[in-house]
Write a protein that holds these residues in place. Structure first.
Motif, PDB file in Angstrom:
ATOM      1  N   HIS A   1       0.838  -1.191   0.000  1.00  0.00           N
ATOM      2  CA  HIS A   1       0.000   0.000   0.000  1.00  0.00           C
ATOM      3  C   HIS A   1       0.882   1.255   0.000  1.00  0.00           C
ATOM      4  N   PRO A   2       0.523   2.275  -0.797  1.00  0.00           N
ATOM      5  CA  PRO A   2       1.377   3.478  -0.880  1.00  0.00           C
ATOM      6  C   PRO A   2       1.550   4.193   0.456  1.00  0.00           C
ATOM      7  N   VAL A   3       0.495   4.228   1.286  1.00  0.00           N
ATOM      8  CA  VAL A   3       0.600   4.903   2.588  1.00  0.00           C
ATOM      9  C   VAL A   3       1.618   4.192   3.471  1.00  0.00           C
ATOM     10  N   PHE A   4       1.586   2.869   3.477  1.00  0.00           N
ATOM     11  CA  PHE A   4       2.534   2.112   4.282  1.00  0.00           C
ATOM     12  C   PHE A   4       3.966   2.281   3.764  1.00  0.00           C
ATOM     13  N   LEU A   5       4.141   2.293   2.448  1.00  0.00           N
ATOM     14  CA  LEU A   5       5.475   2.469   1.880  1.00  0.00           C
ATOM     15  C   LEU A   5       6.043   3.845   2.214  1.00  0.00           C
ATOM     16  N   GLN A   6       5.185   4.855   2.189  1.00  0.00           N
ATOM     17  CA  GLN A   6       5.640   6.196   2.561  1.00  0.00           C
ATOM     18  C   GLN A   6       5.990   6.261   4.043  1.00  0.00           C
ATOM     19  N   MET A   7       5.178   5.599   4.869  1.00  0.00           N
ATOM     20  CA  MET A   7       5.461   5.546   6.301  1.00  0.00           C
ATOM     21  C   MET A   7       6.766   4.806   6.574  1.00  0.00           C
ATOM     22  N   LYS A   8       7.023   3.759   5.816  1.00  0.00           N
ATOM     23  CA  LYS A   8       8.249   2.985   5.978  1.00  0.00           C
ATOM     24  C   LYS A   8       9.481   3.817   5.664  1.00  0.00           C
ATOM     25  N   ARG A   9       9.371   4.719   4.702  1.00  0.00           N
ATOM     26  CA  ARG A   9      10.498   5.577   4.354  1.00  0.00           C
ATOM     27  C   ARG A   9      10.705   6.695   5.365  1.00  0.00           C
ATOM     28  N   LYS A  10       9.623   7.278   5.864  1.00  0.00           N
ATOM     29  CA  LYS A  10       9.741   8.487   6.684  1.00  0.00           C
ATOM     30  C   LYS A  10       9.838   8.216   8.185  1.00  0.00           C
ATOM     31  N   PHE A  11       9.332   7.078   8.646  1.00  0.00           N
ATOM     32  CA  PHE A  11       9.261   6.849  10.091  1.00  0.00           C
ATOM     33  C   PHE A  11      10.632   6.860  10.778  1.00  0.00           C
ATOM     34  N   PRO A  12      11.667   6.198  10.234  1.00  0.00           N
ATOM     35  CA  PRO A  12      12.979   6.236  10.917  1.00  0.00           C
ATOM     36  C   PRO A  12      13.513   7.645  11.131  1.00  0.00           C
ATOM     37  N   GLY A  13      13.288   8.533  10.164  1.00  0.00           N
ATOM     38  CA  GLY A  13      13.758   9.908  10.329  1.00  0.00           C
ATOM     39  C   GLY A  13      12.959  10.712  11.331  1.00  0.00           C
ATOM     40  N   LEU A  14      11.736  10.278  11.614  1.00  0.00           N
ATOM     41  CA  LEU A  14      10.884  10.979  12.580  1.00  0.00           C
ATOM     42  C   LEU A  14      11.104  10.527  14.016  1.00  0.00           C
ATOM     43  N   VAL A  15      11.898   9.487  14.218  1.00  0.00           N
ATOM     44  CA  VAL A  15      12.052   8.909  15.560  1.00  0.00           C
ATOM     45  C   VAL A  15      12.549   9.924  16.593  1.00  0.00           C
ATOM     46  N   PRO A  16      13.613  10.724  16.321  1.00  0.00           N
ATOM     47  CA  PRO A  16      14.039  11.699  17.347  1.00  0.00           C
ATOM     48  C   PRO A  16      12.937  12.676  17.737  1.00  0.00           C
ATOM     49  N   TRP A  17      12.164  13.138  16.758  1.00  0.00           N
ATOM     50  CA  TRP A  17      11.081  14.072  17.070  1.00  0.00           C
ATOM     51  C   TRP A  17       9.947  13.381  17.822  1.00  0.00           C
ATOM     52  N   LEU A  18       9.692  12.129  17.494  1.00  0.00           N
ATOM     53  CA  LEU A  18       8.670  11.382  18.220  1.00  0.00           C
ATOM     54  C   LEU A  18       9.071  11.167  19.681  1.00  0.00           C
ATOM     55  N   LEU A  19      10.349  10.897  19.919  1.00  0.00           N
ATOM     56  CA  LEU A  19      10.823  10.722  21.292  1.00  0.00           C
ATOM     57  C   LEU A  19      10.726  12.023  22.076  1.00  0.00           C
ATOM     58  N   LEU A  20      11.128  13.121  21.437  1.00  0.00           N
ATOM     59  CA  LEU A  20      11.015  14.420  22.106  1.00  0.00           C
ATOM     60  C   LEU A  20       9.561  14.778  22.369  1.00  0.00           C
ATOM     61  N   GLY A  21       8.699  14.539  21.387  1.00  0.00           N
ATOM     62  CA  GLY A  21       7.277  14.817  21.569  1.00  0.00           C
ATOM     63  C   GLY A  21       6.659  13.960  22.651  1.00  0.00           C
ATOM     64  N   THR A  22       7.131  12.720  22.792  1.00  0.00           N
ATOM     65  CA  THR A  22       6.633  11.840  23.843  1.00  0.00           C
ATOM     66  C   THR A  22       6.955  12.386  25.218  1.00  0.00           C
TER      67      THR A  22
END
Length: 200
Positions: free
Chosen positions: A120-141
């Motif tokens: 699915h295109p949404v999952f493929l896009q999430m697979k590409r972008k999620f690793p780069g969002l990890v630092p911001w997700l940790l800070l936001g948490t």
């Protein structure tokens, strides 16, 4: 002020808690130290190592807070000291527990993104972008957990001031005035928010 000698059952429970807590602290501390050594060597951490480091550090702190409060509650009995300790413990427990649950959820999402194979295109896009969002997700948490903890503890303190048993324990007249004012304010705000049909 020391309390009376703990019972044998209390000491047994305390020893079990210490064993379990120290085991958790050693395991999580080992994970955090290994990740810190790798970070100092390579100056780079993978998204999974970032989440694992945060998760292990917050779990280590959670176990440390738990053992400290157990010591205070078992060996000390000063009610004013215990009131402050309970507020500090509730705040620390809620913040650390909320954060580590979010970290565990992000780790599950990361592994799901890595392992699962969907076209699915949404999952493929999430697979590409999620690793780069990890630092911001940790800070936001961490920020989100701090905000929810502040709101929850503030609300519980306001509600506890309206408890007649707790307000009776306060000996100062100023605290009684503040208690009645806060309770009256909460009562009027509650009544004002209720629909008019309730009073007809």
């Amino acid at each position: 002020m020391l309390r009376k000698m703990p019972t044998l059952f209390e000491l047994f429970g305390f020893v079990l808690l210490v064993i379990e807590t120290l085991t958790g602290m050693v395991g999580n501390g080992f994970i955090a130290i290994i990740n810190c050594i790798d970070w100092f060597r390579s100056r780079k951490l993978s998204p999974a190592d970032m989440i694992l480091s945060c998760l292990s550090l917050f779990r280590f702190a959670f176990h440390a807070v738990t053992i400290q409060v157990a010591i205070f509650k078992l060996f000390f009995v000063d009610p004013f000291l215990m009131l402050k300790i309970n507020i500090a413990y509730d705040s620390s427990w809620l913040f650390l527990n909320t954060s580590r649950l979010w970290f565990a959820a992000w780790l599950s999402v990361l592994y799901c993104v890595k392992i699962a194979n969907f076209s699915h295109p949404v999952f493929l896009q999430m697979k590409r972008k999620f690793p780069g969002l990890v630092p911001w997700l940790l800070l936001g948490t961490v920020v989100f957990s701090a905000i929810t903890t502040t709101v929850a503890i503030t609300g519980s303190i306001i509600v506890s001031k309206c408890n007649p048993f707790e307000s009776h324990l306060n000996n100062s007249s100023d605290s009684g005035i503040n208690t009645s004012n806060s309770c009256t304010k909460i009562f009027y705000e509650t009544v004002r928010a209720m629909p008019a049909e309730k009073f007809t």
